[in-house]
Scaffold this active site. Structure first.
Site, PDB file in Angstrom:
ATOM      1  N   ASN A  72       0.877  -1.174   0.000  1.00 52.67           N
ATOM      2  CA  ASN A  72       0.000   0.000   0.000  1.00 52.67           C
ATOM      3  C   ASN A  72       0.910   1.218   0.000  1.00 52.67           C
ATOM      4  O   ASN A  72       1.463   1.575   1.036  1.00 52.67           O
ATOM      5  CB  ASN A  72      -0.900  -0.034   1.252  1.00 52.67           C
ATOM      6  CG  ASN A  72      -1.714   1.244   1.403  1.00 52.67           C
ATOM      7  OD1 ASN A  72      -1.780   2.060   0.492  1.00 52.67           O
ATOM      8  ND2 ASN A  72      -2.323   1.416   2.568  1.00 52.67           N
ATOM      9  N   LYS A  88       0.210   4.280  -0.355  1.00 54.56           N
ATOM     10  CA  LYS A  88      -0.407   5.496   0.208  1.00 54.56           C
ATOM     11  C   LYS A  88      -0.112   6.690  -0.709  1.00 54.56           C
ATOM     12  O   LYS A  88      -0.025   6.501  -1.913  1.00 54.56           O
ATOM     13  CB  LYS A  88       0.080   5.709   1.639  1.00 54.56           C
ATOM     14  CG  LYS A  88      -0.090   4.441   2.478  1.00 54.56           C
ATOM     15  CD  LYS A  88       0.067   4.659   3.933  1.00 54.56           C
ATOM     16  CE  LYS A  88      -0.149   3.339   4.668  1.00 54.56           C
ATOM     17  NZ  LYS A  88      -0.099   3.449   6.115  1.00 54.56           N
ATOM     18  N   HIS A 120      -9.588   1.715   4.336  1.00 51.64           N
ATOM     19  CA  HIS A 120      -8.356   1.835   5.122  1.00 51.64           C
ATOM     20  C   HIS A 120      -8.601   2.798   6.286  1.00 51.64           C
ATOM     21  O   HIS A 120      -9.367   3.754   6.155  1.00 51.64           O
ATOM     22  CB  HIS A 120      -7.226   2.342   4.225  1.00 51.64           C
ATOM     23  CG  HIS A 120      -5.893   2.258   4.903  1.00 51.64           C
ATOM     24  ND1 HIS A 120      -5.471   3.207   5.798  1.00 51.64           N
ATOM     25  CD2 HIS A 120      -4.922   1.322   4.844  1.00 51.64           C
ATOM     26  CE1 HIS A 120      -4.266   2.849   6.252  1.00 51.64           C
ATOM     27  NE2 HIS A 120      -3.918   1.711   5.689  1.00 51.64           N
ATOM     28  N   GLU A 133      -6.946   5.138   7.397  1.00 48.66           N
ATOM     29  CA  GLU A 133      -6.665   6.550   7.072  1.00 48.66           C
ATOM     30  C   GLU A 133      -7.837   7.181   6.322  1.00 48.66           C
ATOM     31  O   GLU A 133      -8.138   8.360   6.505  1.00 48.66           O
ATOM     32  CB  GLU A 133      -5.362   6.636   6.259  1.00 48.66           C
ATOM     33  CG  GLU A 133      -4.151   6.363   7.153  1.00 48.66           C
ATOM     34  CD  GLU A 133      -2.974   5.691   6.464  1.00 48.66           C
ATOM     35  OE1 GLU A 133      -2.899   5.714   5.213  1.00 48.66           O
ATOM     36  OE2 GLU A 133      -2.124   5.125   7.186  1.00 48.66           O
ATOM     37  N   GLU A 169      -5.891  -4.567  10.301  1.00 42.50           N
ATOM     38  CA  GLU A 169      -4.832  -3.603  10.555  1.00 42.50           C
ATOM     39  C   GLU A 169      -5.120  -2.815  11.832  1.00 42.50           C
ATOM     40  O   GLU A 169      -5.860  -1.830  11.805  1.00 42.50           O
ATOM     41  CB  GLU A 169      -4.737  -2.615   9.390  1.00 42.50           C
ATOM     42  CG  GLU A 169      -4.409  -3.261   8.066  1.00 42.50           C
ATOM     43  CD  GLU A 169      -3.764  -2.254   7.116  1.00 42.50           C
ATOM     44  OE1 GLU A 169      -2.654  -2.523   6.689  1.00 42.50           O
ATOM     45  OE2 GLU A 169      -4.370  -1.212   6.850  1.00 42.50           O
ATOM     46  N   GLY A 171       2.250   2.239  10.668  1.00 43.78           N
ATOM     47  CA  GLY A 171       3.251   3.292  10.525  1.00 43.78           C
ATOM     48  C   GLY A 171       3.964   3.658  11.820  1.00 43.78           C
ATOM     49  O   GLY A 171       4.646   4.683  11.895  1.00 43.78           O
ATOM     50  N   SER A 227       3.029  -2.188  10.259  1.00 44.01           N
ATOM     51  CA  SER A 227       4.473  -2.296  10.494  1.00 44.01           C
ATOM     52  C   SER A 227       5.052  -3.676  10.166  1.00 44.01           C
ATOM     53  O   SER A 227       5.952  -4.168  10.840  1.00 44.01           O
ATOM     54  CB  SER A 227       4.815  -1.892  11.934  1.00 44.01           C
ATOM     55  OG  SER A 227       4.426  -0.558  12.177  1.00 44.01           O
TER      56      SER A 227
HETATM   57  P1  PGA Z   1       2.601   0.263   7.587  1.00 49.35           P
HETATM   58  O1  PGA Z   1       1.181   0.535   6.935  1.00 49.35           O
HETATM   59  O2  PGA Z   1       3.099  -1.040   7.023  1.00 49.35           O
HETATM   60  O3  PGA Z   1       3.453   1.431   7.186  1.00 49.35           O
HETATM   61  O4  PGA Z   1       2.401   0.175   9.073  1.00 49.35           O
HETATM   62  C1  PGA Z   1       0.273  -0.513   6.722  1.00 49.35           C
HETATM   63  C2  PGA Z   1      -0.992   0.008   6.097  1.00 49.35           C
HETATM   64  O5  PGA Z   1      -1.449   1.098   6.478  1.00 49.35           O
HETATM   65  O6  PGA Z   1      -1.577  -0.642   5.221  1.00 49.35           O
END
Ligand code: PGA
Length: 248
Positions: free
Chosen positions: A9, A11, A95, A97, A167, A173, A213
């Site tokens: 992903n 982003k 997601h 976000e 998630e 992140g 992560s």
């Molecule tokens: P990350 O993000 O691996 O940077 O923690 C995962 C995601 O938001 O899909």
């Protein structure tokens, strides 16, 4: 048996020229025709160049979002037919976000899932609790609600083909991965929920990813768990390390 699936992903990262560089760097490191399905979920503007570059490699292209109408006066939005025409196979929906910054509700997510399926796109439906919710002990209540509404009026056959990504928000992140036992506990409970809502065949078929992560060091342990069928990877999908995750 479920085929494992690792999706990057990206982003809001990678200009089209940066995308080109990254995909070229990953090309010799990743076998898209192996035991694990590989998907690059990329910003809409990168879809044409990434589709062109992965053609013939077995790697699929995903989008990070879509709108729930086919066309019309929705300035700034991107439709399912546009994604399909550009060679997209998967689409991330819901997601955390998007839920947080763009106020996407479970109902909106359900509309998007329906629209994606109507056009033959495979949804990667995201769910996950905040740290507060985990500490209050309401993780599964919250996730059950997210999934139940996301899947309202979706048939068992459709659910068999889609992907659910667990998630935990506190792990996204932050470098703070859920332990493999924590991740397995929730992914297993999600599979139980699918069995409860549908049937055993559907629960056995649906693929459940862990995200938050994931990196080259922890992927193997996470993916060794019985209900974790792969990962949704943010930060580590932007570098060569992504190949280590796929190979794990
Ligand atoms: P990350 O993000 O691996 O940077 O923690 C995962 C995601 O938001 O899909």
């Amino acid at each position: 048996m479920r085929k494992r699936i690792v999706a990057g992903n990206w982003k809001m990262n990678m200009t089209p020229s940066e995308a080109k560089k990254l995909v070229e760097e990953l090309k010799p490191l990743i076998n898209g025709n192996g035991d694990t399905e590989v998907v690059y979920c990329v910003p809409a503007i990168d879809i044409p160049i990434v589709s062109e570059l992965v053609s013939g490699t077995g790697v699929s292209v995903g989008a990070e979002n879509l709108y729930f109408e086919d066309k019309g006066a929705y300035t700034g939005e991107i439709s399912a037919p546009m994604l399909v025409d550009a060679g997209v196979k998967y689409v991330i929906i819901g997601h955390s976000e998007r839920r947080e910054y763009f106020e996407e509700s479970n109902i909106i997510i359900n509309k998007k899932v329906k629209k994606a399926l109507e056009h033959g796109l495979i949804p990667i439906i995201c769910c996950g609790e905040s740290l507060d919710q985990r500490e209050q002990g309401i993780t599964m209540d919250f996730i059950r609600q997210q999934i139940k509404v996301a899947l309202l009026d979706i048939s068992a056959d459709a659910v068999k083909n889609l992907v659910i990504a667990y998630e935990p928000i506190w792990a996204i992140g932050t470098g703070k991965t859920a332990t493999s036992d924590q991740a397995q506990e929730v992914c297993g409970a999600i599979r139980d929920l699918i069995k409860e809502l549908y049937d055993e065949d559907t629960a056995d078929a649906v693929r459940i990813q862990y995200g938050g992560s994931v990196n080259g060091g922890n992927a193997k342990e996470l993916f060794s768990k019985p209900d974790i069928d792969g990962g949704l990877v943010g930060g580590a999908s932007l570098k060569a390390e992504f190949a280590d995750i796929v190979n794990a």
